[in-house]
Design an enzyme around this catalytic site. Structure first.
Site, PDB file in Angstrom:
ATOM      1  N   GLU A  60       0.823  -1.208   0.000  1.00 42.19           N
ATOM      2  CA  GLU A  60       0.000   0.000   0.000  1.00 42.19           C
ATOM      3  C   GLU A  60       0.862   1.266   0.000  1.00 42.19           C
ATOM      4  O   GLU A  60       0.567   2.222  -0.703  1.00 42.19           O
ATOM      5  CB  GLU A  60      -0.922   0.014   1.230  1.00 42.19           C
ATOM      6  CG  GLU A  60      -2.017  -1.027   1.206  1.00 42.19           C
ATOM      7  CD  GLU A  60      -3.137  -0.674   0.248  1.00 42.19           C
ATOM      8  OE1 GLU A  60      -3.234   0.498  -0.172  1.00 42.19           O
ATOM      9  OE2 GLU A  60      -3.926  -1.574  -0.096  1.00 42.19           O
ATOM     10  N   SER A  71      21.740  11.032  16.019  1.00 46.63           N
ATOM     11  CA  SER A  71      21.040   9.871  16.584  1.00 46.63           C
ATOM     12  C   SER A  71      21.919   8.622  16.541  1.00 46.63           C
ATOM     13  O   SER A  71      21.802   7.741  17.397  1.00 46.63           O
ATOM     14  CB  SER A  71      19.724   9.627  15.843  1.00 46.63           C
ATOM     15  OG  SER A  71      19.954   9.329  14.483  1.00 46.63           O
ATOM     16  N   ALA A  76      25.040   4.767  19.662  1.00 49.89           N
ATOM     17  CA  ALA A  76      26.346   4.140  19.883  1.00 49.89           C
ATOM     18  C   ALA A  76      26.743   4.236  21.351  1.00 49.89           C
ATOM     19  O   ALA A  76      27.225   3.260  21.947  1.00 49.89           O
ATOM     20  CB  ALA A  76      27.395   4.798  18.995  1.00 49.89           C
ATOM     21  N   ARG A  77      26.513   5.387  21.951  1.00 50.60           N
ATOM     22  CA  ARG A  77      26.846   5.564  23.365  1.00 50.60           C
ATOM     23  C   ARG A  77      25.962   4.695  24.245  1.00 50.60           C
ATOM     24  O   ARG A  77      26.410   4.134  25.242  1.00 50.60           O
ATOM     25  CB  ARG A  77      26.716   7.035  23.744  1.00 50.60           C
ATOM     26  CG  ARG A  77      27.871   7.890  23.199  1.00 50.60           C
ATOM     27  CD  ARG A  77      27.674   9.351  23.467  1.00 50.60           C
ATOM     28  NE  ARG A  77      28.857  10.132  23.067  1.00 50.60           N
ATOM     29  CZ  ARG A  77      28.864  11.436  22.843  1.00 50.60           C
ATOM     30  NH1 ARG A  77      27.731  12.118  22.981  1.00 50.60           N
ATOM     31  NH2 ARG A  77      29.966  12.059  22.489  1.00 50.60           N
ATOM     32  N   ARG A  99      10.043   1.220   5.654  1.00 48.45           N
ATOM     33  CA  ARG A  99       8.785   0.708   6.202  1.00 48.45           C
ATOM     34  C   ARG A  99       7.810   0.451   5.057  1.00 48.45           C
ATOM     35  O   ARG A  99       7.579   1.328   4.227  1.00 48.45           O
ATOM     36  CB  ARG A  99       8.170   1.693   7.195  1.00 48.45           C
ATOM     37  CG  ARG A  99       6.858   1.205   7.824  1.00 48.45           C
ATOM     38  CD  ARG A  99       6.364   2.183   8.864  1.00 48.45           C
ATOM     39  NE  ARG A  99       7.338   2.295   9.938  1.00 48.45           N
ATOM     40  CZ  ARG A  99       7.444   3.358  10.738  1.00 48.45           C
ATOM     41  NH1 ARG A  99       6.663   4.400  10.558  1.00 48.45           N
ATOM     42  NH2 ARG A  99       8.342   3.378  11.706  1.00 48.45           N
ATOM     43  N   HIS A 142       9.820  -7.399  11.487  1.00 46.17           N
ATOM     44  CA  HIS A 142      11.096  -6.705  11.328  1.00 46.17           C
ATOM     45  C   HIS A 142      12.134  -7.631  10.699  1.00 46.17           C
ATOM     46  O   HIS A 142      12.293  -8.769  11.142  1.00 46.17           O
ATOM     47  CB  HIS A 142      11.627  -6.220  12.681  1.00 46.17           C
ATOM     48  CG  HIS A 142      10.863  -5.073  13.257  1.00 46.17           C
ATOM     49  ND1 HIS A 142      11.378  -4.247  14.245  1.00 46.17           N
ATOM     50  CD2 HIS A 142       9.629  -4.585  12.984  1.00 46.17           C
ATOM     51  CE1 HIS A 142      10.485  -3.330  14.556  1.00 46.17           C
ATOM     52  NE2 HIS A 142       9.410  -3.520  13.803  1.00 46.17           N
ATOM     53  N   GLU A 161      17.196  -2.003   7.786  1.00 45.65           N
ATOM     54  CA  GLU A 161      16.088  -2.529   8.585  1.00 45.65           C
ATOM     55  C   GLU A 161      14.791  -2.388   7.802  1.00 45.65           C
ATOM     56  O   GLU A 161      14.464  -1.302   7.316  1.00 45.65           O
ATOM     57  CB  GLU A 161      15.957  -1.797   9.917  1.00 45.65           C
ATOM     58  CG  GLU A 161      14.835  -2.372  10.780  1.00 45.65           C
ATOM     59  CD  GLU A 161      14.533  -1.534  12.012  1.00 45.65           C
ATOM     60  OE1 GLU A 161      14.468  -2.100  13.103  1.00 45.65           O
ATOM     61  OE2 GLU A 161      14.353  -0.310  11.860  1.00 45.65           O
ATOM     62  N   HIS A 177       3.849   5.859  19.231  1.00 49.20           N
ATOM     63  CA  HIS A 177       5.122   6.572  19.158  1.00 49.20           C
ATOM     64  C   HIS A 177       4.963   8.011  19.657  1.00 49.20           C
ATOM     65  O   HIS A 177       5.795   8.512  20.422  1.00 49.20           O
ATOM     66  CB  HIS A 177       5.619   6.566  17.707  1.00 49.20           C
ATOM     67  CG  HIS A 177       6.964   7.193  17.525  1.00 49.20           C
ATOM     68  ND1 HIS A 177       8.137   6.568  17.883  1.00 49.20           N
ATOM     69  CD2 HIS A 177       7.326   8.410  17.024  1.00 49.20           C
ATOM     70  CE1 HIS A 177       9.164   7.361  17.618  1.00 49.20           C
ATOM     71  NE2 HIS A 177       8.699   8.477  17.089  1.00 49.20           N
TER      72      HIS A 177
END
Length: 253
Positions: A60, A71, A76-77, A99, A142, A161, A177
């Site tokens: 769709e 980010s 990473a931290r 997505r 995922h 991803e 979210h």
């Protein structure tokens, strides 16, 4: 005089190192951007093929995102990952993301199978949150897939991803979210309970709509979804006479 010469030499080395680091980081980010482009091309080809040949597309909507440098550093931290390009490439596999939104639950698995079966795509990881939802009700399929990106001097394998979900799952996830960030990650218990209930409602809607879709397909019976209908061709149409000749097989092309 000798001291000034030494200082100038050190600054030149520092500038050269900085330029090299900037160049390396730019190429690093570009490889992920190109990975998205490569996979988006594959997905759009599948979408167009289904639209024109099968007259139904399980896809769709498709969207993509590339993590910002800020980010990436934050993640990473959080993962205690050294801030080197090699370590980041090894430990952070969701820098590039795509997505895909589908109509039905079965479509999510269908799309995952079609992408994963392509010879230049390697599936690194699968997390099926549709079969096993998260505690808050989150559902999505995922995948981490690796795709080769052909740079000017090398072939760079790039992880991307993939999140594949239905329209109902996507609507719920978008709302969750927004609420998650509004409450800084600590959602009040009553609201969390309502969100979980809403996830159940979204799942019931998915199941019902897929059942109705299957029933309609059954009613159509012998009509093949792959048939070419001369009176209602998709946008990439061919002359009617040529189609008749091709289907008939009795006339030379």
């Amino acid at each position: 005089m000798e001291s000034n010469t030494t200082d100038n030499g050190s600054k030149a080395v520092e500038l050269a190192d900085f330029d090299q680091l900037r160049s390396d980081f730019t190429r690093f980010m570009m490889s992920y951007k190109f990975g998205i482009d490569e996979l988006m091309t594959k997905i759009n080809i599948l979408k167009e093929e289904f639209t024109h040949i099968h007259r139904y597309s399980p896809i769709e909507h498709v969207g993509s995102r590339l993590k910002t440098p800020e980010s990436i550093i934050v993640k990473a931290r959080r993962k205690n990952c050294p801030l080197t390009l090699d370590d980041i490439r090894t430990n952070i596999v969701d820098i590039a993301g795509i997505r895909i939104t589908c109509s039905f639950i079965s479509d999510t698995y269908r799309i995952a199978d079609m992408i994963g079966s392509q010879t230049d795509v390697r599936v690194l990881e699968v997390k099926d949150y549709i079969a096993a939802p998260k505690p808050n009700g989150y559902k999505s399929l995922h995948l981490i897939v690796e795709i080769p990106v052909f740079m000017s001097d090398r072939i760079q394998p790039v992880p991307v991803e993939l999140q594949i979900r239905t329209i109902a799952m996507d609507f719920w996830a978008s709302l969750e979210h927004k609420i998650f960030y509004k409450y800084h990650g600590t959602i009040p218990a009553p609201l969390l309970a309502e969100l979980t209930e809403a996830a159940d409602s979204a799942n019931r809607l998915d199941v019902t709509m897929e059942r109705l879709h299957d029933e309609v397909a059954e009613i159509k019976g012998g009509k093949s979804s792959d048939a070419i209908h001369l009176d209602s061709m998709p946008p990439l149409s061919l002359p009617r006479e040529l189609l008749i000749a091709m289907l008939d097989g009795s006339k030379p092309l």
